[in-house]
Design a protein around this motif. Structure first.
Motif, mmCIF file in Angstrom:
data_model
loop_
_atom_site.group_PDB
_atom_site.id
_atom_site.type_symbol
_atom_site.label_atom_id
_atom_site.label_comp_id
_atom_site.label_asym_id
_atom_site.label_seq_id
_atom_site.Cartn_x
_atom_site.Cartn_y
_atom_site.Cartn_z
ATOM 1 N N VAL A 1 -11.759 -1.897 -7.535
ATOM 2 C CA VAL A 1 -10.357 -2.159 -8.162
ATOM 3 C C VAL A 1 -10.243 -1.784 -9.607
ATOM 4 N N ARG A 2 -9.195 -0.733 -9.833
ATOM 5 C CA ARG A 2 -8.919 -0.868 -11.089
ATOM 6 C C ARG A 2 -7.480 -1.384 -11.173
ATOM 7 N N PHE A 3 -7.357 -2.234 -12.151
ATOM 8 C CA PHE A 3 -5.919 -3.094 -12.281
ATOM 9 C C PHE A 3 -5.138 -2.292 -13.264
ATOM 10 N N LEU B 1 0.846 -1.226 -0.060
ATOM 11 C CA LEU B 1 -0.052 -0.042 -0.158
ATOM 12 C C LEU B 1 1.003 1.284 0.027
ATOM 13 N N LEU B 2 0.812 2.055 -1.064
ATOM 14 C CA LEU B 2 1.853 3.160 -1.039
ATOM 15 C C LEU B 2 1.097 4.396 -0.479
ATOM 16 N N GLY B 3 -0.358 4.547 -0.341
ATOM 17 C CA GLY B 3 -0.960 5.369 0.273
ATOM 18 C C GLY B 3 -2.163 5.494 -0.193
ATOM 19 N N THR B 4 -2.973 6.668 0.349
ATOM 20 C CA THR B 4 -4.121 7.088 -0.225
ATOM 21 C C THR B 4 -4.056 8.629 -0.654
ATOM 22 N N HIS B 5 -4.721 8.807 -1.969
ATOM 23 C CA HIS B 5 -4.774 10.165 -2.553
ATOM 24 C C HIS B 5 -6.080 10.320 -2.792
ATOM 25 N N ASN B 6 -6.918 11.460 -2.663
ATOM 26 C CA ASN B 6 -8.120 11.810 -3.242
ATOM 27 C C ASN B 6 -9.002 10.432 -3.002
ATOM 28 N N ASN B 7 -9.054 9.977 -1.983
ATOM 29 C CA ASN B 7 -9.765 8.906 -1.395
ATOM 30 C C ASN B 7 -9.554 7.573 -2.279
ATOM 31 N N ALA C 1 -6.922 4.642 -2.915
ATOM 32 C CA ALA C 1 -5.678 3.829 -2.402
ATOM 33 C C ALA C 1 -4.949 3.224 -3.500
ATOM 34 N N TYR C 2 -3.747 3.249 -3.607
ATOM 35 C CA TYR C 2 -2.632 2.951 -4.451
ATOM 36 C C TYR C 2 -1.979 1.710 -3.881
ATOM 37 N N GLY D 1 -13.102 3.843 -0.697
ATOM 38 C CA GLY D 1 -12.876 4.517 -2.097
ATOM 39 C C GLY D 1 -12.507 3.343 -2.990
ATOM 40 N N PRO D 2 -12.103 3.972 -4.132
ATOM 41 C CA PRO D 2 -11.308 3.055 -5.366
ATOM 42 C C PRO D 2 -10.128 2.548 -4.891
ATOM 43 N N ARG D 3 -9.811 1.524 -5.375
ATOM 44 C CA ARG D 3 -8.388 1.145 -5.213
ATOM 45 C C ARG D 3 -7.664 0.956 -6.477
ATOM 46 N N VAL D 4 -6.421 1.445 -6.667
ATOM 47 C CA VAL D 4 -5.653 1.228 -7.889
ATOM 48 C C VAL D 4 -4.370 0.095 -7.632
ATOM 49 N N ILE D 5 -4.473 -0.866 -8.389
ATOM 50 C CA ILE D 5 -3.343 -1.858 -8.025
ATOM 51 C C ILE D 5 -2.583 -2.175 -9.293
#
Ligand SMILES: C[S@@+](CC[C@H](N)C(=O)[O-])C[C@H]1O[C@@H](n2cnc3c(N)ncnc32)[C@H](O)[C@@H]1O
Length: 505
Positions: free
Chosen positions: A493-495, A427-433, A435-436, A472-476
């Motif tokens: 999740v957006r892959f 988990l790199l962090g959360t930005h504008n709700n 998570a990356y 919120g959304p998750r980008v993986i």
């Protein structure tokens, strides 16, 4: 806005965007590893780009002293580019420097008549004409050069731009020289003073009256002018001993300005050699640092940099010089308790900057050391520009480590460096709700190169352990995804597939 055009300007304006991200390879750690200071050897175009994911918007003061294009061949570098090439060299570097500058930052560039006026126009374009602060004059010469064909040049310019037009310089501490103009001819208990102008600059409704001095002589403001204070106020000041009527008491009144009550000094635009040193000063500093050795030919005096850093930075602020030369900016920043990054392309990064900065850490006593009470300490990392971070075919350079790729992706996604720069979990962090998450180099614990880099049900469960409660959304980011589109939608999740979805060069 009018713009400068030159042969190759279109290409120059695309260069900063197109230049590849490169890795920075550690060569040596000197002194305290926690210092965060960096000496980088390499072309500053690529080095500045390499710094962006980590330092964009973080640098408080940039000082550069680029080659002036004097058509000379100096001992350590050539200063002879065709005029258009010089502009094409500067333009992308200024763009990258702008992106590194903090909201409250400023950039200072020394230059002379060869390119100074063209540089001003280019800087207007890159930094915004409204952010131009001033062009200062630095008296570089101690004596005239009678061999000059036309004029013997006494000065260089310093173009100063701020990131924002509301930038305010920090006032300079008072000096013995500025205090020497105050005196105390009447032994006033409040100490030395200066006779202040009694007249207002603008019309003042209570500023026209006649007042009698101690000898009975009457005084009025000259025709069309006004006293600065009302009659009552002038009498109050007089009763308090704050008005000076001259040595015999029959001169027009002046309102005393006490040394003890004046603030620090607003910087002025003419910087004399007595105040900040000259070329001769810096050459002597070099000789003292490297006695008997071939010294660097075009250094700046430490006091010149000290004054810039006093005006533009506070302790702990980050200072950057991407044409480091002999290392003056880094040495001065270090002695003044600022953090620093210095970039130099030539071999003198190793033969001059490195030993000079080691001497600073050991407490060398040249330049400004005595006046700032420097006794040594701190440290820095010496780095060299390494391989491209992303290979020609788009693959990630296998040498790239998890934390470096994480920093690039965070910058790519958010446009800013990561707030802590620490990456010890997928988990790199959360930005504008959002998570990356990054799956790379077995960050989930599997040490095989591809281990844990593929998003499947098992890896998703492992990710859930590190994800904070987050709706919120998750980008993986990962190498491949074995979950169905419907399942990804259900998990919000957006892959993104490495390397194809990484649009960095
Ligand atoms: C005028 S000197 C700077 C002197 C410095 N202010 C000092 O006090 O020593 C300019 C320096 O810029 C370096 N330089 C020129 N082009 C560069 C580039 N593209 N990347 C990094 N350094 C460069 C030169 O090698 C030279 O050392």
């Amino acid at each position: 806005m009018p713009q400068l055009t030159w042969l190759g300007d279109h290409e120059a304006k695309r260069t900063a965007r197109k230049v590849h991200y490169r890795l920075l390879d550690p060569v040596e750690q000197v002194g305290d590893p926690a210092s965060g200071n960096l000496l980088i050897q390499g072309d500053n175009l690529e080095a500045l780009k390499a710094l962006l994911p980590f330092y964009a918007g973080r640098v408080k003061c940039i000082f550069i002293d680029p080659p002036y294009n004097t058509k000379s061949a100096f001992e350590h570098y050539d200063d002879n580019l065709e005029h258009s090439q010089w502009l094409s060299m500067m333009y992308p570097r200024l763009e990258l420097l702008r992106d590194l500058l903090s909201e409250d930052g400023s950039i200072w560039v020394t230059i002379d008549d060869n390119e100074g006026h063209y540089l001003k126009v280019v800087m207007d374009e890159v930094f915004g004409r409204k952010n131009f602060v001033s062009t200062l004059i630095w008296q570089k010469a101690d004596s005239p050069r009678n061999s000059a064909r036309q004029f013997s040049s006494d000065h260089d310019y310093l173009h100063v731009y701020a990131h924002n037009s509301n930038w305010i310089p920090i006032k300079l501490p008072r000096s013995d020289e500025s205090d020497a103009i105050y005196s105390n001819p009447d032994n006033d208990d409040r100490g030395p003073w200066l006779p202040g102008d009694p007249y207002a600059n603008k019309p003042y409704s209570k500023g026209q009256f006649t007042i009698k001095g101690p000898t009975g002589r009457s005084f009025s403001p000259p025709p069309g002018r006004f006293w600065r204070v009302s009659e009552n106020r002038l009498r109050e000041l007089d009763a308090d001993g704050r008005v000076w009527w001259g040595p015999t008491g029959d001169a027009r009144p002046s309102i005393k300005r006490y040394l003890s009550e004046v603030s620090d000094l607003v910087p002025r635009t003419l910087w004399t050699k007595e105040a900040v040193g000259s070329n001769r000063t810096s050459k002597n500093e070099m000789r003292a640092l490297f006695p008997g050795e071939e010294s660097f030919g075009t250094p700046k005096p430490e006091r010149l940099l000290e004054r810039i850093l006093l005006i533009a930075t506070l302790q702990g602020d980050l200072v950057l010089d991407s044409f480091l030369g002999s290392g003056t900016t880094a040495a001065v920043a270090h002695k003044m308790g600022r953090r620093w990054i210095g970039i130099e392309m030539g071999e003198h990064a190793r033969t001059h900057c490195l030993p000079r900065l080691k001497k600073v850490i050991e407490g060398e006593q040249g330049g400004i050391s005595e006046s700032v009470g420097w006794h040594g300490g701190g440290g820095f990392r010496y780095l060299k520009l390494g391989e491209p971070a992303f290979l020609e075919d788009g693959r990630i350079n296998p040498a790239i480590r998890f934390a470096t790729l994480a920093a690039y992706l965070w910058f790519l996604e958010t446009g800013a460096p990561h707030p802590t720069g620490r990456f010890d979990s997928p988990l790199l962090g959360t930005h504008n709700n959002t998570a990356y998450v990054l799956l790379y180099n077995g960050i989930l614990g599997d040490r095989r190169p591809e281990g844990g880099n593929v998003l499947n049900q098992q890896v998703w469960k492992a990710i859930l352990d590190v994800l904070p409660p987050h709706r919120g959304p998750r980008v993986i980011y990962g190498e491949a995804c074995r979950l169905s589109p419907a399942r990804l939608k259900q998990l919000n999740v957006r892959f993104r597939q490495i390397p194809y979805d990484i649009r960095m060069r």
